[in-house]
Motif scaffolding. Structure first.
Motif, short mmCIF file in Angstrom:
data_model
loop_
_atom_site.label_atom_id
_atom_site.label_comp_id
_atom_site.label_asym_id
_atom_site.label_seq_id
_atom_site.Cartn_x
_atom_site.Cartn_y
_atom_site.Cartn_z
N GLY A 160 -55.65 -6.96 13.40
CA GLY A 160 -55.59 -6.03 12.28
C GLY A 160 -56.84 -6.07 11.43
N GLU A 161 -57.31 -7.27 11.17
CA GLU A 161 -58.52 -7.39 10.34
C GLU A 161 -59.74 -6.82 11.06
OE1 GLU A 161 -58.55 -11.57 9.43
OE2 GLU A 161 -56.79 -11.38 8.12
N ALA A 162 -59.76 -6.97 12.38
CA ALA A 162 -60.89 -6.41 13.16
C ALA A 162 -60.91 -4.89 13.03
CB ALA A 162 -60.76 -6.82 14.63
N VAL A 163 -59.74 -4.26 13.13
CA VAL A 163 -59.69 -2.80 13.00
C VAL A 163 -60.11 -2.36 11.60
CG1 VAL A 163 -58.09 -0.83 12.90
CG2 VAL A 163 -58.03 -2.39 14.84
N ARG A 164 -59.73 -3.13 10.61
CA ARG A 164 -60.15 -2.81 9.23
C ARG A 164 -61.67 -2.88 9.07
NH1 ARG A 164 -56.06 -4.21 5.22
NH2 ARG A 164 -54.60 -2.47 5.44
N ARG A 165 -62.29 -3.80 9.84
CA ARG A 165 -63.72 -4.07 9.68
C ARG A 165 -64.60 -2.99 10.30
NH1 ARG A 165 -64.14 -8.52 12.92
NH2 ARG A 165 -62.65 -9.49 11.56
N VAL A 166 -64.14 -2.37 11.39
CA VAL A 166 -65.02 -1.45 12.12
C VAL A 166 -64.83 -0.01 11.64
CG1 VAL A 166 -65.04 -2.96 14.14
CG2 VAL A 166 -63.40 -1.06 14.04
N GLU A 167 -65.81 0.81 11.96
CA GLU A 167 -65.77 2.20 11.51
C GLU A 167 -65.73 3.20 12.66
OE1 GLU A 167 -68.95 2.82 8.78
OE2 GLU A 167 -68.11 1.43 7.29
N THR A 168 -66.40 2.86 13.77
CA THR A 168 -66.49 3.87 14.84
C THR A 168 -65.19 3.94 15.64
OG1 THR A 168 -67.34 2.33 16.49
CG2 THR A 168 -68.96 3.39 15.07
N GLU A 169 -64.92 5.13 16.15
CA GLU A 169 -63.74 5.31 17.00
C GLU A 169 -63.86 4.48 18.26
OE1 GLU A 169 -60.70 6.57 16.48
OE2 GLU A 169 -61.53 6.71 14.47
N ALA A 170 -65.10 4.35 18.78
CA ALA A 170 -65.29 3.58 20.02
C ALA A 170 -64.90 2.12 19.80
CB ALA A 170 -66.75 3.68 20.46
N ALA A 171 -65.23 1.59 18.63
CA ALA A 171 -64.89 0.19 18.34
C ALA A 171 -63.37 0.03 18.20
CB ALA A 171 -65.61 -0.27 17.08
N VAL A 172 -62.73 0.97 17.50
CA VAL A 172 -61.27 0.90 17.35
C VAL A 172 -60.60 0.97 18.72
CG1 VAL A 172 -59.22 2.08 16.44
CG2 VAL A 172 -61.26 1.85 15.02
N GLU A 173 -61.14 1.86 19.54
CA GLU A 173 -60.55 2.04 20.88
C GLU A 173 -60.68 0.76 21.70
OE1 GLU A 173 -61.68 5.01 24.30
OE2 GLU A 173 -61.38 6.05 22.39
N PHE A 174 -61.81 0.09 21.59
CA PHE A 174 -61.98 -1.13 22.39
C PHE A 174 -61.10 -2.26 21.84
CE2 PHE A 174 -64.11 -5.03 23.86
CZ PHE A 174 -63.88 -4.85 25.22
N ILE A 175 -60.99 -2.36 20.53
CA ILE A 175 -60.08 -3.38 19.95
C ILE A 175 -58.66 -3.11 20.43
CG2 ILE A 175 -59.06 -4.21 17.78
CD1 ILE A 175 -61.86 -3.64 16.50
N SER A 176 -58.30 -1.82 20.50
CA SER A 176 -56.97 -1.43 20.97
C SER A 176 -56.79 -1.84 22.44
CB SER A 176 -56.83 0.08 20.77
OG SER A 176 -55.98 0.64 21.69
N LYS A 177 -57.86 -1.74 23.21
CA LYS A 177 -57.78 -2.13 24.63
C LYS A 177 -57.56 -3.63 24.77
CE LYS A 177 -60.34 -0.77 28.74
NZ LYS A 177 -61.65 -0.30 29.24
N VAL A 178 -58.27 -4.41 23.96
CA VAL A 178 -58.09 -5.88 23.99
C VAL A 178 -56.67 -6.22 23.53
CG1 VAL A 178 -58.91 -8.10 23.11
CG2 VAL A 178 -60.56 -6.27 23.64
N PHE A 179 -56.19 -5.50 22.53
CA PHE A 179 -54.80 -5.68 22.05
C PHE A 179 -53.83 -5.41 23.20
CE2 PHE A 179 -50.89 -4.38 19.92
CZ PHE A 179 -50.84 -5.14 18.76
N TRP A 180 -54.06 -4.34 23.93
CA TRP A 180 -53.18 -3.99 25.05
C TRP A 180 -53.14 -5.11 26.10
CZ3 TRP A 180 -49.33 -0.98 26.26
CH2 TRP A 180 -48.96 -0.86 27.60
N PHE A 181 -54.33 -5.58 26.49
CA PHE A 181 -54.40 -6.57 27.57
C PHE A 181 -53.97 -7.97 27.12
CE2 PHE A 181 -57.47 -3.63 29.83
CZ PHE A 181 -56.64 -3.41 30.93
N THR A 182 -53.75 -8.17 25.84
CA THR A 182 -53.32 -9.49 25.37
C THR A 182 -51.94 -9.38 24.70
OG1 THR A 182 -54.60 -9.16 23.31
CG2 THR A 182 -55.66 -10.40 25.12
#
Ligand SMILES: [Fe+2]
Length: 271
Positions: A160-182
């Motif tokens: 959650g804190e990582a998503v709060r920290r980033v601004e680009t959609e690409a970064a949110v999408e990749f954090i979401s991918k790591v969330f999915w795989f973990t």
């Protein structure tokens, strides 16, 4: 896999009726009880009983310990406020009712505040062992159990804190991918092979039977850049950590330190 849930209009009406209450909820309110029908409790009983049997051989011991702490039974659908109170006592996490899938940026931002969005309706009885959408079985047996353990709960917060920290959609999408795989589909090594702790797998009777047939890779953030996934199917690629400490080091460490620039570099390196 079964067909999409909600094929009949009576089910959809009932789901919408329960979901509509979530929009009126304000943090701090008591979560209103749902008067579940006998048929809805029967779906919970059927699925929760079979999941509990499977968990003994397929779920990670760390997940099993956490689920035991939460102490949800197999007979009746628990009321969300009861689960929320228990989580608050165990790890300080709180639940907030949701009407369905919450956009990832908002969902994750709430995790940073210690709130997990949870649906209250249960899946359609015609497809009891699989649901393509989150329902109360997935939220409570999957996420609620993990959130009862302070180490797993901390990983949710860090995402959650990582998503709060980033601004680009690409970064949110990749954090979401790591969330999915973990957090959704993660595995931990055990002496008898990989076992599941991810909420999506531990709440799916069908996928618990099949996940060991997937291509199971060593947990590695950079490797996830090129990995693809489809949330509507059983997973073909999964990641296993050596241990919970390894998961904390790799996924927790990533979420703790990532920013737009570091994620941009990761994505660029894979091109
Ligand atoms: Fe989930």
């Amino acid at each position: 896999m079964g067909s999409l849930p909600g094929g009949d209009s009576a089910y959809l009406r009932r789901r919408d009726e329960i979901a509509a209450r979530a929009s009126a909820y304000i943090r701090g309110d008591v979560i209103p009880d749902v008067e579940y029908t006998d048929a809805e409790h029967a779906i919970w009983r059927l699925v929760a009983t079979r999941l509990r049997e499977q968990h003994r051989s397929q779920a990670a011991p760390e997940y099993l310990d956490a689920a035991e702490q939460l102490g949800v039974g197999v007979e009746l659908i628990p009321q969300l406020q009861v689960v929320a109170d228990r989580l608050d006592t165990l790890t300080g996490f709180r639940l907030q009712p949701a009407g369905g899938v919450v956009p990832f940026r908002h969902f994750c931002g709430s995790l940073a505040d210690g709130y997990f969005h949870s649906t209250q309706y249960i899946r359609d009885g015609s497809t009891p062992f699989y649901s393509t959408e989150p329902d109360v079985l997935h939220e409570v047996i999957g996420h609620g159990s993990a959130l009862a353990d302070s180490r797993f709960a901390n990983l949710y917060r860090l995402a959650g804190e990582a998503v709060r920290r980033v601004e680009t959609e690409a970064a949110v999408e990749f954090i979401s991918k790591v969330f999915w795989f973990t957090i959704e589909c993660g595995l931990l090594d055990s002496s008898d092979g990989p076992r599941a702790y991810g909420a999506s797998i531990v709440s799916s009777y069908g996928e618990l039977d099949q996940f060991r047939s997937a291509e199971i890779r060593r947990l590695d953030i950079a490797d996830m850049v090129g990995a693809s996934y489809d949330i509507t199917r059983y997973q073909e690629t999964l990641y296993s950590a050596h241990s919970l400490t390894h998961l904390e080091d790799v996924a927790g460490g990533f979420w703790e330190s990532c920013d737009d620039a570091s994620i941009g570099d990761l994505l660029a390196a894979a091109e």
